[in-house]
Scaffold this motif. Structure first.
Motif, PDB file in Angstrom:
ATOM      1  N   TYR A 305     -59.478 117.601  69.649  1.00 33.88           N
ATOM      2  CA  TYR A 305     -60.861 117.506  69.196  1.00 33.88           C
ATOM      3  C   TYR A 305     -61.668 116.508  70.021  1.00 33.88           C
ATOM      4  CZ  TYR A 305     -59.121 120.365  65.448  1.00 33.88           C
ATOM      5  OH  TYR A 305     -58.543 121.397  64.741  1.00 33.88           O
ATOM      6  N   THR A 306     -61.674 116.744  71.315  1.00 32.69           N
ATOM      7  CA  THR A 306     -62.590 116.041  72.201  1.00 32.69           C
ATOM      8  C   THR A 306     -63.899 116.828  72.231  1.00 32.69           C
ATOM      9  OG1 THR A 306     -61.501 117.249  74.000  1.00 32.69           O
ATOM     10  CG2 THR A 306     -60.848 114.954  73.674  1.00 32.69           C
ATOM     11  N   GLU A 307     -64.852 116.355  73.013  1.00 32.84           N
ATOM     12  CA  GLU A 307     -66.076 117.116  73.257  1.00 32.84           C
ATOM     13  C   GLU A 307     -66.178 117.361  74.760  1.00 32.84           C
ATOM     14  OE1 GLU A 307     -69.495 115.196  71.672  1.00 32.84           O
ATOM     15  OE2 GLU A 307     -68.864 115.420  69.603  1.00 32.84           O
ATOM     16  N   PRO A 308     -66.024 118.621  75.214  1.00 34.35           N
ATOM     17  CA  PRO A 308     -65.737 119.812  74.421  1.00 34.35           C
ATOM     18  C   PRO A 308     -64.284 119.821  73.919  1.00 34.35           C
ATOM     19  CG  PRO A 308     -65.649 120.342  76.743  1.00 34.35           C
ATOM     20  CD  PRO A 308     -66.120 118.922  76.659  1.00 34.35           C
ATOM     21  N   GLU A 309     -64.026 120.667  72.930  1.00 32.65           N
ATOM     22  CA  GLU A 309     -62.675 120.805  72.416  1.00 32.65           C
ATOM     23  C   GLU A 309     -61.805 121.593  73.392  1.00 32.65           C
ATOM     24  OE1 GLU A 309     -62.956 122.682  68.605  1.00 32.65           O
ATOM     25  OE2 GLU A 309     -64.061 121.028  67.685  1.00 32.65           O
ATOM     26  N   ASP A 342     -75.066 123.290  76.498  1.00 27.85           N
ATOM     27  CA  ASP A 342     -73.672 122.834  76.585  1.00 27.85           C
ATOM     28  C   ASP A 342     -72.845 123.912  77.282  1.00 27.85           C
ATOM     29  OD1 ASP A 342     -71.302 121.545  76.310  1.00 27.85           O
ATOM     30  OD2 ASP A 342     -71.210 121.641  74.123  1.00 27.85           O
ATOM     31  N   ALA A 366     -67.274 123.854  73.013  1.00 25.62           N
ATOM     32  CA  ALA A 366     -67.624 123.355  71.692  1.00 25.62           C
ATOM     33  C   ALA A 366     -67.067 124.339  70.658  1.00 25.62           C
ATOM     34  CB  ALA A 366     -69.142 123.237  71.567  1.00 25.62           C
ATOM     35  N   ARG A 367     -66.398 123.831  69.634  1.00 23.26           N
ATOM     36  CA  ARG A 367     -65.786 124.655  68.585  1.00 23.26           C
ATOM     37  C   ARG A 367     -64.714 125.600  69.126  1.00 23.26           C
ATOM     38  NH1 ARG A 367     -67.126 122.727  63.416  1.00 23.26           N
ATOM     39  NH2 ARG A 367     -69.263 121.963  63.463  1.00 23.26           N
TER      40      ARG A 367
END
Length: 418
Positions: A305-309, A342, A366-367
């Protein structure tokens, strides 16, 4: 524009409040409410069909709680795991380091967090604390963040994202090792203060060494199973002290068919919360209802769960002799990603060579943890990549990236019209 200030204490209070809100579903009180007899204490085997519960209280008076003996037909070991603490590093054992179990008790933002390890917990915490404003240094043992059996592009991509994080980003020390810890200052008050440590780190082949000062050393070097103190030998339950309890494909002890194991205390299974939940279902079916549900039938996704995942499932590398075709869709031209601003990331789907049979998937987006579930379902039920390509996806969604991979396979079979 005014600079954004981070109220770290308020952030942590909110986190603890939300954690308390979701905790009861796993608590003892719920078990009691639904009719489960709950015994508080330390459990240990007496023999192959008996467990003794030793009271947690150390009261030696006349009213001290007594041990409880429980005979069982079937037993399940769910003792979990704990952070692995490296041995042989001078000064580490007695140093005020932190782990994922204690990190969330912080009330003061560290000025310089040093993280030993480069796995999921390490990278998630590196990014979030860098975002809050801490200087963050990651000590990574290897040349790359992820091992060979992980998508070769993923490590580079995630590292790039973390390095450009606001506030100076995350610094990575590769092929590095922590060799010494010196405690310069203890925290005067653990609720309001932080310690100060001097860390010696070797680089490369050990010829170069750097020293770092840190007020928060996070040990994120893997997990160890909780198998000590259970007297497993008395129950004839085979185990490996570093891997966990040895089980067969039904999650049953290889040496005692009446004992099962679930979760991080089990050897050679993914150490993930959702894997533990699924293993619990397997054990209920097999132990109580004589089912034959096999661990090898499970298709287990994972998400960082980083950004981005970064999410993955199955085989996600062409290395080590994996004979696969790879279909890749960048988010650069995904309309939802464009609208959200993004565009970082991609989806890769790995198929058995020359077929549409999906054997794995790797997604950075993301997600990504939401998107991977579609591919996991397809793998579980034998739906081909062409099937995903023919499945109508809502527009505009980031999840269209997996459909794009399917369309690549479909389009590759087109013939030129004369």
């Amino acid at each position: 524009a005014a600079a954004v200030e981070v109220d770290f204490e308020a952030i942590m209070k909110r986190m603890r409040r939300l954690r308390a809100e979701i905790a009861p579903v796993d608590g003892h009180a719920l078990g009691t409410e639904i009719g489960v007899d709950v015994y508080q204490g330390f459990g240990r085997f007496v023999d192959a069909n008996t467990i003794e519960v030793l009271p947690a209280s150390r009261n030696d008076g006349d009213d001290a709680p007594q041990p409880v003996t429980l005979r069982f037909k079937k037993a399940v070991i769910c003792t979990g795991g704990r952070p692995s603490i490296p041995r042989g590093i001078p000064g580490l054992k007695d140093a005020p380091y932190t782990t994922n179990e204690t990190l969330f008790n912080l009330v003061k933002l560290p000025s310089h967090m040093v993280i030993l390890g480069a796995g999921v917990v390490a990278l998630e915490m590196a990014q979030v604390f860098a975002t809050f404003g801490s200087k963050v240094t990651v000590i990574a043992r290897g040349e790359t963040l992820f091992p060979r059996n992980i998508d070769s592009d993923a490590g580079r991509y995630i590292q790039k994202c973390l390095e450009k994080e606001s506030g100076g980003g995350v610094t990575f020390l590769k092929r590095a090792g922590l060799t010494k810890v010196e405690t310069l200052r203890e925290a005067k008050d653990v609720t309001t203060d932080l310690p100060l440590l001097r860390l010696s780190v070797t680089l490369g082949d050990g010829e170069d060494e750097v020293e770092l000062e840190s007020d928060c050393l996070l040990i994120a070097a893997g997990r160890s199973p909780n198998v000590e103190g259970l007297n497993l030998e008395a129950a004839n339950v085979a185990y490996d002290v570093t891997e966990g309890i040895l089980v067969d494909d039904n999650a049953r002890s290889v040496t005692n068919p009446n004992v099962y194991s679930v979760g991080d205390c089990t050897a050679f299974v993914p150490r993930l919360t959702h894997m533990s939940g699924e293993m619990a279902k397997v054990v209920v079916q097999n132990a109580l209802f004589d089912d034959d549900w096999k661990l090898s039938s499970l298709v287990v996704p994972a998400t960082m769960y980083t950004e981005p995942e970064f999410a993955s499932v199955g085989i996600v590398s062409a290395a080590d002799g994996n004979d696969v075709d790879v279909y890749t869709a960048s988010l650069e031209h995904n309309d939802r990603a464009i609208l959200e601003g993004d565009r970082e990331g991609y989806a890769k789907i790995f198929c058995k060579k020359g077929t549409g049979q999906i054997v794995g998937c790797s997604i950075i987006a993301a997600r990504a943890g939401e998107i991977i579930n579609e591919v996991t379902l397809a793998m579980k039920h034998g739906i081909s990549l062409e099937g995903i390509g023919r499945n109508i996806h809502c527009y505009p969604t980031t999840g269209e990236c997996v459909m794009t991979c399917g369309l690549q396979l479909i389009n590759s079979k087109w013939k030129r019209l004369n």
